[in-house]
Design a protein around this motif. Structure first.
Motif, short mmCIF file in Angstrom:
data_model
loop_
_atom_site.label_atom_id
_atom_site.label_comp_id
_atom_site.label_asym_id
_atom_site.label_seq_id
_atom_site.Cartn_x
_atom_site.Cartn_y
_atom_site.Cartn_z
N ARG A 68 -0.45 -5.07 4.26
CA ARG A 68 -1.12 -3.66 3.80
C ARG A 68 -1.71 -3.83 2.39
NH1 ARG A 68 0.21 0.87 0.88
NH2 ARG A 68 0.14 2.84 1.93
N THR A 69 -1.46 -4.69 1.41
CA THR A 69 -2.09 -4.79 0.00
C THR A 69 -3.61 -5.10 0.21
OG1 THR A 69 0.02 -5.25 -1.10
CG2 THR A 69 -2.03 -5.76 -1.91
N ARG A 70 -3.69 -6.15 1.08
CA ARG A 70 -5.21 -6.43 1.42
C ARG A 70 -6.00 -5.44 2.03
NH1 ARG A 70 -3.47 -12.16 2.70
NH2 ARG A 70 -3.45 -11.32 5.08
N LEU A 71 -5.31 -4.57 2.99
CA LEU A 71 -6.19 -3.43 3.76
C LEU A 71 -6.28 -2.43 2.81
CD1 LEU A 71 -7.11 -2.29 6.32
CD2 LEU A 71 -4.53 -1.38 6.49
N VAL A 72 -5.47 -2.03 1.86
CA VAL A 72 -5.99 -0.90 0.80
C VAL A 72 -6.96 -1.36 -0.15
CG1 VAL A 72 -4.77 0.40 -1.02
CG2 VAL A 72 -3.53 0.07 0.91
N ASP A 73 -6.93 -2.67 -0.53
CA ASP A 73 -8.02 -3.15 -1.27
C ASP A 73 -9.29 -3.04 -0.48
OD1 ASP A 73 -6.17 -3.67 -3.61
OD2 ASP A 73 -6.13 -5.90 -2.96
N GLN A 74 -9.19 -3.34 0.68
CA GLN A 74 -10.51 -3.49 1.46
C GLN A 74 -10.85 -2.12 1.67
OE1 GLN A 74 -9.71 -5.01 5.42
NE2 GLN A 74 -11.85 -5.43 5.78
N ILE A 75 -10.18 -1.08 2.06
CA ILE A 75 -10.77 0.06 2.07
C ILE A 75 -10.98 0.86 1.16
CG2 ILE A 75 -9.60 0.48 4.53
CD1 ILE A 75 -7.53 2.49 2.75
N ASN A 76 -10.45 0.65 -0.12
CA ASN A 76 -10.96 1.08 -1.46
C ASN A 76 -12.11 0.70 -1.96
OD1 ASN A 76 -8.86 2.83 -2.18
ND2 ASN A 76 -7.54 1.36 -2.70
N ARG A 77 -12.43 -0.61 -1.54
CA ARG A 77 -13.96 -1.05 -1.63
C ARG A 77 -15.04 -0.55 -0.85
NH1 ARG A 77 -12.75 -6.12 -0.43
NH2 ARG A 77 -13.69 -6.26 1.74
N TYR A 78 -14.51 -0.34 0.28
CA TYR A 78 -15.47 0.44 1.47
C TYR A 78 -15.89 2.04 0.64
CZ TYR A 78 -14.78 -3.06 4.84
OH TYR A 78 -14.44 -4.26 5.74
N ALA A 79 -14.84 2.46 0.14
CA ALA A 79 -14.90 3.80 -0.27
C ALA A 79 -15.78 4.05 -1.36
CB ALA A 79 -13.61 4.59 -0.60
#
Length: 121
Positions: A68-79
């Protein structure tokens, strides 16, 4: 975003062994639904989203249970990118705590394929 989610929720697939196979199934259902997209869309250095629709919905596909932590970091980067208006995360299982928006306020949704309508085992 709603049309993308509705289309993804209609996806019925068997056991998937590779994330790439799941991406191909999603591409096929998007094609059938008339959702225009670019696969493996390059946003910028270190940021390549699995799909970006012409309406700006980024779709990120994860096989298995993602960190979850890596996923949230990834989508925040995309956003952070202007062309991304919303994000849909497709996971094989689910996320215990769903993500509903990014840190900059862009909407985010999670589609878990092992729900009642999901992966046929």
């Amino acid at each position: 975003m709603e049309n993308v989610i509705k289309t993804l929720q209609s996806l019925r697939i068997g056991k998937i062994f590779e994330e790439y196979d799941l991406q191909n199934e999603i591409a096929a259902i998007f094609d059938k639904a008339g959702i225009h997209y670019e696969k493996e869309y390059y946003l910028g250095t270190g940021s390549r989203v699995d799909f970006l629709t012409n309406s700006g919905v980024a779709v990120e596909v994860k096989k298995g249970k993602p960190n979850r932590t890596r996923l949230v970091d990834q989508i925040n980067r995309y956003a952070e990118y202007e062309e991304v208006k919303a994000i849909v995360i497709v996971v094989e299982t689910s996320l215990r705590i769903p993500v509903t928006q990014t840190t900059n306020g862009k909407p985010c949704a999670v589609v878990g394929l092992q729900k009642l309508w999901g992966i046929a085992l």
